[in-house]
Structures are given as C-alpha cells and as structure tokens.
Design a protein around this motif. Structure first.
Motif, PDB file in Angstrom:
ATOM      1  N   TRP A  11     -23.223  95.775 -37.560  1.00  0.00           N
ATOM      2  CA  TRP A  11     -23.148  95.361 -38.855  1.00  0.00           C
ATOM      3  C   TRP A  11     -21.679  95.257 -39.359  1.00  0.00           C
ATOM      4  O   TRP A  11     -20.810  96.312 -39.090  1.00  0.00           O
ATOM      5  N   THR A  41     -22.699  85.485 -37.803  1.00  0.00           N
ATOM      6  CA  THR A  41     -23.721  86.586 -38.421  1.00  0.00           C
ATOM      7  C   THR A  41     -25.179  85.735 -38.358  1.00  0.00           C
ATOM      8  O   THR A  41     -25.524  84.808 -38.124  1.00  0.00           O
ATOM      9  N   LEU A  83     -23.045  92.607 -43.524  1.00  0.00           N
ATOM     10  CA  LEU A  83     -23.499  91.189 -42.852  1.00  0.00           C
ATOM     11  C   LEU A  83     -24.031  91.802 -41.397  1.00  0.00           C
ATOM     12  O   LEU A  83     -23.338  92.367 -40.766  1.00  0.00           O
ATOM     13  N   VAL A 114     -24.242  91.128 -37.706  1.00  0.00           N
ATOM     14  CA  VAL A 114     -23.162  90.431 -36.834  1.00  0.00           C
ATOM     15  C   VAL A 114     -24.040  90.066 -35.656  1.00  0.00           C
ATOM     16  O   VAL A 114     -24.336  91.305 -34.924  1.00  0.00           O
TER      17      VAL A 114
END
Length: 289
Positions: free
Chosen positions: A8, A44, A23, A25
């Motif tokens: 993340w 992402t 987000l 990843v």
C-alpha cells in the motif's frame, strides 16, 4: 514512515496533518531521484497508474482529467481570444493535452523545470503525455521564472500547474510570482494557478488569493472534485486584468456535442459556472461573498 508498506502507498505529509490517502499498489513501475525531486510511478489496484513526486500524489489515471480540464478550460474559456497560452509546470502533459484542444488556441508554450518528469510521463503515462505531441506546443525544459522575465506581454493566458506549497514550490503562491505573471500577459490576460483546498488550509488559500489580488483587480477561486487529492477537492486561483470579465461565466460555451467531440470528461459550461459556487463558510473565509 515508509510510504510503501505491505503493498500500500500512503500519502503521509505535514501538509495535511492527521490524515492520509492510501492506494493498494500492484507494482512499482519506476522509481528514481532526479535533480529536483523523488519520482515514483506505480500501478494501483483501483486508480490505475499514479505519478508520485516526493511522496505526494500528483495524478492518477482514474481521475486526473477532473483537475487537468478545469485548470485549463476555466481561464481559456473565460478569455475572449485565448490565442497564446503559457503553461508553467505540468510535466506529465495533462494540462497541455487539454489546452491544445481549444479551437481558439493557436500557440502553447510550456516550461517544466524537471525534464525527467516529462521523459517518464511520455514512457509510462501516454494518456496524459500525448499533449506533448501537438504541433501547437513548444516545450522548454527550464525555469519558468526566467522564461517569463524574458517574455513580457506575450501571453493571453498563463496556467501554473504546480506541486503543493512546500520547498521550491512555495514561491509559486507568493505575490512576486503573480507580479511576474502579470508582466508576461497581454492586455486583458488571465492567469490560473493551482490554489490548494479550503478543506485543508483555508488560511493559505486566502493568502494566495490576496497575493493574486495585489496585481489583479479581478480575482476569484474555483474548485474541482478529484478523489485522489486530499479531502477529494482542489482549488484554482484565477486573476484577470480586465475588471469587466465575469470569470464564472465562460465566453466560449460548448454544446454537449462539442464537449464529446473534444473528449472532455469533466468540463462543461455548467461545470465551469458551478465550480465558483463555494460553501458559505469558504465564501466568508476567503472574502468572496
């Protein structure tokens, strides 16, 4: 804290204390330290490809058009004859992509200080960097301050697509920068700068508006909804040398058919007008009521 933990990316910064946007990843596409900043591109799970500079999200594939279209079209559509446009910053190419679309725009000059952002955007963000391919565009890798000092009274519209007010970018929000832009404008010219969010720091937004107001008698503030930006909101400070122009009422109005032909996904005449409608607390805090 490490911004990339357990798959993340978390945007943690003192610019918006006590909160972060994260987000998931899938992979890190590229990472390097340029002469000016840390550059990271990631893929992402839900926002597509993301450009991150110094651990702050600059744009995502999912929602970048909201920012790019409004910062470009608000000043251009408010100007009666926006033939010559200058873009300061915007190394991802998104603003250029939008500016060259307008049929009245004949020449676009862009100055971006970090050539690596341009190179990497062309390689990894072609959906934005396609703006660099237009025959209308003249790109200079260099200092926007010096460029404007050497190009006085040459532009109808100047758009500043800057990062947030930290480090070298702080100068792009100050009175001296608005004076520099004013000197580079033709009579009746309009400027539009990334103006931060009133949800994050309304005092800073007011200070930027006041800095603009020292050189432009016609000043306003508009905003767009962009989910990946802090609080999902980003603002624009707009200044015009012509006191009689209503910045919220575009001179150039597009039909729905024209909007679709120009491939706008956010901008319409109604959106332009609505962007200037602010919550009452923001109107009062920014002294725009």
């Amino acid at each position: 804290m490490d911004s990339l933990v357990k798959g993340w990316f978390s945007e943690i910064t003192d610019l918006w204390p006590g909160q972060c946007f994260s987000l998931k990843v899938n992979k890190v596409i590229h990472e390097e330290k340029s002469e000016f900043q840390n550059i990271k591109l990631v893929e992402t799970d839900t926002y597509g490809r993301v450009l991150i500079l110094d651990d702050v999200i600059q744009c995502t594939e999912r929602d970048e058009f909201g920012y790019q279209e409004l910062i470009s079209m608000i000043p251009i559509c408010a100007h009666p004859n926006p033939e010559r446009v200058l873009i300061v910053g915007g190394g991802d190419g998104g603003v250029a992509r939008e500016v060259v679309k307008h049929p009245a725009v004949k020449e676009v000059y862009q100055v971006e200080i970090d050539g690596r952002v341009v190179d990497l955007s062309k390689k990894y963000l072609p959906f934005m960097a396609c703006g660099f391919d237009s025959p209308k565009l003249n790109l200079t890798i260099g200092d926007g301050f010096e460029f404007m000092k050497n190009h006085k009274e040459q532009f109808d519209v100047i758009i500043t697509d800057s990062s947030d007010p930290v480090g070298p970018a702080v100068s792009l929000f100050q009175e001296s920068y608005f004076q520099l832009m004013k000197n580079a404008l033709r009579p009746g010219g309009i400027v539009c700068s990334q103006g931060s969010s009133f949800w994050i720091d309304v005092k800073h937004v007011k200070e930027t508006i006041d800095a603009c107001g020292q050189h432009f008698k016609n000043v306003s503030y508009a905003c767009a909804v962009v989910p990946s930006y802090p609080c999902g909101n980003i603002g624009f400070v707009i200044g015009c040398l012509d006191e009689n122009i209503d910045l919220s009422n575009p001179v150039h109005k597009f039909t729905n058919e024209e909007v679709d032909k120009l491939n706008f996904r956010y901008y319409t005449t109604k959106v332009h007008q609505a962007a200037f409608v602010l919550p009452r607390y923001a109107e009062k805090a920014l002294d725009l009521s």
